[in-house]
Write a protein that holds these residues in place. Structure first.
Motif, PDB file in Angstrom:
ATOM      1  N   GLY A 100       0.848  -1.181   0.000  1.00 38.24           N
ATOM      2  CA  GLY A 100       0.000   0.000   0.000  1.00 38.24           C
ATOM      3  C   GLY A 100       0.878   1.224   0.000  1.00 38.24           C
ATOM      4  O   GLY A 100       0.987   1.933  -0.976  1.00 38.24           O
ATOM      5  N   CYS A 101       1.557   1.430   1.112  1.00 34.32           N
ATOM      6  CA  CYS A 101       2.336   2.651   1.276  1.00 34.32           C
ATOM      7  C   CYS A 101       3.829   2.443   1.088  1.00 34.32           C
ATOM      8  O   CYS A 101       4.561   3.394   0.856  1.00 34.32           O
ATOM      9  N   TYR A 102       4.276   1.207   1.244  1.00 31.49           N
ATOM     10  CA  TYR A 102       5.711   0.900   1.171  1.00 31.49           C
ATOM     11  C   TYR A 102       6.510   1.672   2.224  1.00 31.49           C
ATOM     12  O   TYR A 102       7.727   1.822   2.082  1.00 31.49           O
ATOM     13  N   GLU A 103       5.820   2.176   3.255  1.00 27.53           N
ATOM     14  CA  GLU A 103       6.563   2.825   4.328  1.00 27.53           C
ATOM     15  C   GLU A 103       6.066   2.403   5.704  1.00 27.53           C
ATOM     16  O   GLU A 103       6.191   3.130   6.657  1.00 27.53           O
ATOM     17  N   GLY A 104       5.519   1.215   5.788  1.00 26.84           N
ATOM     18  CA  GLY A 104       5.174   0.635   7.080  1.00 26.84           C
ATOM     19  C   GLY A 104       4.012   1.241   7.820  1.00 26.84           C
ATOM     20  O   GLY A 104       3.804   0.954   8.989  1.00 26.84           O
ATOM     21  N   ASN A 122       8.558 -15.486  12.439  1.00 28.02           N
ATOM     22  CA  ASN A 122       8.887 -16.061  13.743  1.00 28.02           C
ATOM     23  C   ASN A 122       7.866 -15.665  14.809  1.00 28.02           C
ATOM     24  O   ASN A 122       8.211 -15.159  15.875  1.00 28.02           O
ATOM     25  N   ASP A 123       6.611 -15.852  14.459  1.00 26.47           N
ATOM     26  CA  ASP A 123       5.472 -15.642  15.356  1.00 26.47           C
ATOM     27  C   ASP A 123       5.176 -14.183  15.698  1.00 26.47           C
ATOM     28  O   ASP A 123       4.315 -13.918  16.534  1.00 26.47           O
ATOM     29  N   ARG A 124       5.878 -13.247  15.051  1.00 25.39           N
ATOM     30  CA  ARG A 124       5.565 -11.843  15.316  1.00 25.39           C
ATOM     31  C   ARG A 124       5.037 -11.190  14.046  1.00 25.39           C
ATOM     32  O   ARG A 124       5.599 -11.393  12.966  1.00 25.39           O
ATOM     33  N   SER A 125       3.999 -10.378  14.186  1.00 26.85           N
ATOM     34  CA  SER A 125       3.490  -9.686  13.001  1.00 26.85           C
ATOM     35  C   SER A 125       4.445  -8.544  12.674  1.00 26.85           C
ATOM     36  O   SER A 125       4.884  -7.824  13.566  1.00 26.85           O
ATOM     37  N   VAL A 126       4.782  -8.423  11.387  1.00 28.14           N
ATOM     38  CA  VAL A 126       5.695  -7.372  10.942  1.00 28.14           C
ATOM     39  C   VAL A 126       5.158  -6.759   9.654  1.00 28.14           C
ATOM     40  O   VAL A 126       4.395  -7.392   8.932  1.00 28.14           O
ATOM     41  N   VAL A 127       5.584  -5.520   9.385  1.00 24.06           N
ATOM     42  CA  VAL A 127       5.246  -4.915   8.095  1.00 24.06           C
ATOM     43  C   VAL A 127       6.358  -5.332   7.133  1.00 24.06           C
ATOM     44  O   VAL A 127       7.504  -4.900   7.278  1.00 24.06           O
ATOM     45  N   SER A 128       6.017  -6.179   6.187  1.00 21.21           N
ATOM     46  CA  SER A 128       7.034  -6.781   5.327  1.00 21.21           C
ATOM     47  C   SER A 128       7.630  -5.814   4.317  1.00 21.21           C
ATOM     48  O   SER A 128       8.637  -6.133   3.681  1.00 21.21           O
ATOM     49  N   CYS A 129       7.056  -4.632   4.182  1.00 27.27           N
ATOM     50  CA  CYS A 129       7.627  -3.656   3.246  1.00 27.27           C
ATOM     51  C   CYS A 129       8.891  -3.036   3.828  1.00 27.27           C
ATOM     52  O   CYS A 129       9.699  -2.473   3.088  1.00 27.27           O
ATOM     53  N   LEU A 130       9.025  -3.112   5.140  1.00 22.10           N
ATOM     54  CA  LEU A 130      10.200  -2.547   5.792  1.00 22.10           C
ATOM     55  C   LEU A 130      11.086  -3.646   6.378  1.00 22.10           C
ATOM     56  O   LEU A 130      11.996  -3.364   7.145  1.00 22.10           O
ATOM     57  N   PHE A 131      10.793  -4.886   6.048  1.00 21.99           N
ATOM     58  CA  PHE A 131      11.530  -6.012   6.611  1.00 21.99           C
ATOM     59  C   PHE A 131      12.518  -6.510   5.570  1.00 21.99           C
ATOM     60  O   PHE A 131      12.121  -7.060   4.543  1.00 21.99           O
ATOM     61  N   PRO A 132      13.825  -6.307   5.787  1.00 21.06           N
ATOM     62  CA  PRO A 132      14.801  -6.712   4.774  1.00 21.06           C
ATOM     63  C   PRO A 132      14.865  -8.231   4.628  1.00 21.06           C
ATOM     64  O   PRO A 132      14.794  -8.955   5.624  1.00 21.06           O
TER      65      PRO A 132
END
Lengths: 149, 121
Positions: A38-42, A52-62
């Motif tokens: 959507g925004c590509y900025e988290g 690893n069981d944690r929700s993350v914003v994958s656009c900011l996850f290397p």
């Protein structure tokens, strides 16, 4: 560089730069377009996945950080035979899906929430959804779906 | 069906990630577009020069109001497709770029020379 990760239970290899956003690896390299950008900025949460069981914003996850990690996306929620899980059923029954673009991210956020806290209060559900923008539903039906579980 | 709670037909596809949206589709040789949007709520467009941006690699076309005259809109046709002369809201589209890659389109936006004389919103 080649990175080895597990996605929805399956071991996969992804080629790319270590700084490539995980969302791009999932969508472009692995063809898993269920996770949206959507925004590509988290900020919008459309790209939310579980690492690893944690929700993350994958656009900011290397991608490099996902090396050796267990990644779960919306495509992994239903059973092998396509049977929807209780959360998916609940959100559909409550009418918590409209255009659907926020839905994958919302479902992953809620999945992570329910794994931490199987009986959240309304306040806890709303707080968990703070990172998922949904323009269509106004969140009400999504919250009702979770509380009905 | 009337009076009963019915699940939407596209529901299962949406909750499993199977539903395809435009951004999920890739067609051969497709171009990618980006919009230049007004950074201010109101003002007069002093300069909107796309020449530099046009030269960038991968940029195939850039259009402005000059390329899309007229007015559109729901019921009352009073809205320009791309801002013409003035901008009326933050985010109002001012120019559209089509390029070979999304990155090229995004780069092109930064090369569009824009000057707006801000007015009180």
């Amino acid at each position: 560089m080649t990175y080895e990760l597990t996605v929805n239970g399956e071991a996969v290899s992804v080629e790319g730069d270590g700084l490539k956003p995980l969302v791009d690896a999932l969508r472009d390299d692995l063809g898993l377009t269920g996770t949206k950008t959507g925004c590509y900025e988290g900020r919008c949460g459309a790209c939310t996945v579980i690492v690893n069981d944690r929700s993350v914003v994958s656009c900011l996850f290397p991608l490099a950080l996902a090396d050796g990690a267990d990644v779960r996306t919306v495509e992994g929620l239903a059973g092998e035979d396509g049977t929807l899980n209780p959360l998916q059923e609940a959100i559909l029954d409550a009418g918590g899906v409209q255009c659907g673009i926020s839905t994958p991210g919302v479902l992953m956020t809620l999945t992570a929430l329910l794994e931490r806290n199987s009986d959240p209060t309304e306040e806890e559900v709303r707080a968990a959804l703070a990172g998922n923008i949904c323009r269509c539903t106004g969140y009400q039906k999504i919250v009702e779906a979770v509380l009905a579980l | 069906m009337i009076g009963r709670s019915v699940r939407r037909a596209d529901g299962p596809a949406k909750v499993t990630g199977a539903a395809t949206y435009c951004l999920d589709r890739e067609l051969p040789r497709m171009l990618h577009a980006k919009l230049l949007r007004s950074p201010v709520a109101a003002g007069r467009i002093v300069r909107l020069d796309t020449n530099r941006a046009r030269q960038l690699p991968g940029v195939r076309a850039i259009v402005t109001a000059a390329d899309a005259p007229g007015r559109g809109g729901m019921f009352i046709k009073d809205q320009p497709l791309l801002a013409e002369g003035i901008v009326r809201y933050i985010g109002e589209p001012m120019a559209a770029v089509a390029a070979d890659t999304l990155e090229a389109a995004a780069n092109a936006l930064t090369a569009i020379d824009l000057e707006i004389e801000e007015a009180p919103a």
